[in-house]
Design an enzyme around this catalytic site. Structure first.
Site, PDB file in Angstrom:
ATOM      1  N   HIS A   1       0.753  -1.270   0.053  1.00 26.48           N
ATOM      2  CA  HIS A   1       0.024   0.009   0.027  1.00 26.48           C
ATOM      3  C   HIS A   1       0.814   1.175   0.076  1.00 26.48           C
ATOM      4  CE1 HIS A   1      -3.599   2.224   1.514  1.00 26.48           C
ATOM      5  NE2 HIS A   1      -3.057   3.167   1.177  1.00 26.48           N
TER       6      HIS A   1
ATOM      7  N   HIS B   1      -4.402  -0.888   6.063  1.00 27.11           N
ATOM      8  CA  HIS B   1      -4.165  -0.156   7.269  1.00 27.11           C
ATOM      9  C   HIS B   1      -4.837  -0.340   8.473  1.00 27.11           C
ATOM     10  CE1 HIS B   1      -6.665   2.595   5.491  1.00 27.11           C
ATOM     11  NE2 HIS B   1      -6.078   3.024   4.366  1.00 27.11           N
TER      12      HIS B   1
ATOM     13  N   HIS C   1       1.535   5.322  -1.530  1.00 23.84           N
ATOM     14  CA  HIS C   1       1.137   6.335  -2.613  1.00 23.84           C
ATOM     15  C   HIS C   1       2.522   7.225  -3.247  1.00 23.84           C
ATOM     16  CE1 HIS C   1      -3.088   6.671  -0.762  1.00 23.84           C
ATOM     17  NE2 HIS C   1      -2.341   6.369   0.270  1.00 23.84           N
TER      18      HIS C   1
ATOM     19  N   ASP D   1       1.415   2.476   3.504  1.00 16.68           N
ATOM     20  CA  ASP D   1       0.413   3.879   3.322  1.00 16.68           C
ATOM     21  C   ASP D   1       1.457   4.961   3.361  1.00 16.68           C
ATOM     22  OD1 ASP D   1      -1.799   5.244   2.899  1.00 16.68           O
ATOM     23  OD2 ASP D   1      -2.536   5.174   4.941  1.00 16.68           O
TER      24      ASP D   1
ATOM     25  N   HIS E   1     -10.385   0.657   1.980  1.00 17.02           N
ATOM     26  CA  HIS E   1     -10.018   1.782   3.180  1.00 17.02           C
ATOM     27  C   HIS E   1     -11.437   1.458   3.914  1.00 17.02           C
ATOM     28  CE1 HIS E   1      -8.737   5.709   4.723  1.00 17.02           C
ATOM     29  NE2 HIS E   1      -9.842   5.659   5.217  1.00 17.02           N
TER      30      HIS E   1
ATOM     31  N   LYS F   1      -9.265  -0.397  -5.616  1.00 15.75           N
ATOM     32  CA  LYS F   1      -9.125   0.205  -4.514  1.00 15.75           C
ATOM     33  C   LYS F   1     -10.714   0.787  -4.268  1.00 15.75           C
ATOM     34  CE  LYS F   1      -8.023   2.375  -0.811  1.00 15.75           C
ATOM     35  NZ  LYS F   1      -6.794   2.586  -0.045  1.00 15.75           N
TER      36      LYS F   1
HETATM   37  O1  DOR Z   1      -3.271   9.145   5.883  1.00 16.04           O
HETATM   38  C1  DOR Z   1      -3.843   8.950   4.666  1.00 16.04           C
HETATM   39  N1  DOR Z   1      -3.311   9.554   3.738  1.00 16.04           N
HETATM   40  N2  DOR Z   1      -4.789   7.985   4.646  1.00 16.04           N
HETATM   41  C2  DOR Z   1      -5.292   7.924   3.642  1.00 16.04           C
HETATM   42  O2  DOR Z   1      -6.011   6.971   3.494  1.00 16.04           O
HETATM   43  C3  DOR Z   1      -4.903   8.349   2.093  1.00 16.04           C
HETATM   44  C4  DOR Z   1      -3.415   9.014   2.375  1.00 16.04           C
HETATM   45  C5  DOR Z   1      -3.226  10.182   1.402  1.00 16.04           C
HETATM   46  O3  DOR Z   1      -3.592   9.896   0.289  1.00 16.04           O
HETATM   47  O4  DOR Z   1      -2.614  11.194   1.751  1.00 16.04           O
HETATM   48 ZN    ZN Z   2      -3.271   5.127   1.558  1.00 10.15          ZN
END
Ligand code: DOR
Ligand code: ZN
Length: 350
Positions: free
Chosen positions: A18, A179, A20, A252, A141, A104
């Protein structure tokens, strides 16, 4: 006989289930940190606009590969952002052609860039049924967005109100609860023996809600789902270090620039990519479970996704505290690196 403490641990190269990476200048700035340690990662699709179709996922994958510095290897495993308009045939094509590994599910409004997510779960039934048929996992999520539900209860309520009904109607759907932050989620996964797994982040193994709110507000510890009370953190550490194959790492790691974090309405996300493995080694060592680290970071995830573990290895070597940057400069702005609040002694080699 007492055993010598472990000071060197060689494990299969980890994967991040997971992650970003964002896009553009931020992508260029953060990608090398994940690629330095991880072989593969499940890439979150919550860009603006979101990555909804097979075509968009293929072009995002191309942008990630173009941003990868020469000499580094890394495989992005793409996801499609589920909307109420998602076409089951497009999802099946993305899966069949190896463009997308998973879909997702963001409940609309649950977190960063989730406005196009799902409001009415019945509207996505055809997609979920197609996914169950083709064996494509759904990454979830797991938080309700009902404003009357306390933010600390949103994960537990999601399990009862949303996840259990979905799994009952589509028992063959393979689901990853992402998460997880509560004992409730850990128990639910442990009590379920088919088609359900969970990822756990690095930061949720380290911080509880006091770290965010006690002695001054710490925006860099604010993420979603928000960290819960200490009993929940302990449950997460037990699950992650247990060797149970249903739990694996999804960092995450979610970079936001400092100006975006440090404002009256700051963004959710902890940027852990640069020091995640060193942090995890500390957590597993403190739990007396260093030998389970490989299962959590490198074996359980591929097993659930039907992939082989990475062939290469990395070594974690214990020594003097490791240096890592307090923040990194990206073309999009400065991004603060997660501070675990204790020194890190495990250096990653290879
Ligand atoms: O803390 C987070 N940041 N939780 C999420 O679900 C999304 C993520 C983000 O994209 O910044
Ligand atoms: Zn995330």
């Amino acid at each position: 006989m007492t055993q010598d403490p472990i000071t060197r641990l060689t494990i299969r190269r980890p994967d991040d289930w997971h992650l970003h990476l964002r896009d553009g200048a931020m992508l260029e700035g953060v990608l090398p940190y994940s690629a330095a340690h991880f072989g593969r990662a499940i890439i979150m699709p919550n860009l603006v606009p979101p990555v909804v179709t097979a075509e968009q996922a293929a072009s995002y994958r191309d942008r990630i590969m173009a941003a990868l510095p020469d000499g580094m290897s890394f495989t992005p495993l793409m996801t499609l952002y589920l909307t109420e308009e998602t076409d089951p045939a497009d999802v099946a094509r993305a899966h069949a052609e190896g463009i997308a590994t998973a879909v997702k599910l963001y409940p609309a409004g649950a977190t960063t860039n989730s406005a196009s997510g799902v409001r009415d779960f019945d509207k996505v039934r055809p997609v979920l049924e197609t996914m169950a048929e083709i064996g494509m996992p759904l990454c979830v999520h797991g938080e309700v967005t009902d404003p009357t539900i306390d933010i600390f209860d949103r994960e537990a309520v999601f399990i009862d109100r949303v996840l259990k009904p979905i799994r009952k109607k589509t028992p063959d759907l393979r689901v990853v609860m992402e998460h997880v932050t509560t004992q409730n989620a850990v128990d639910y996964v442990r009590d379920t023996h088919k088609n359900l797994a969970a990822t756990i982040t690095t930061h949720h193994l380290i911080i509880n809600r006091n770290h965010i709110l006690s002695g001054g507000i710490k925006p860099h510890y604010y993420c979603l789902p928000v960290a819960k009370r200490e009993t929940h953190r302990i449950a997460l550490v037990e699950a992650a270090t247990s060797g149970d194959k249903r739990f694996f790492l999804g960092t995450d790691s979610a970079p936001h620039t400092d100006p975006a974090k440090l404002q009256a309405c700051g963004c959710a996300g902890c940027f852990t990519a640069p020091n995640t493995l060193s942090c995890l080694a500390e957590v597993f060592e403190a739990a007396g479970k260093l030998k389970q680290l490989e299962a959590f970071t490198s074996l359980n995830g591929p097993r659930f996704y039907g992939l082989e573990p990475n062939e290469e290895t990395v070594s974690l070597v214990k020594g003097d505290p490791v240096d890592y940057p307090e923040r990194i400069d990206t073309g999009a702005g400065p991004v603060t690196v997660f501070d675990p609040g204790f020194p890190l002694h495990w250096r990653v080699e290879g």
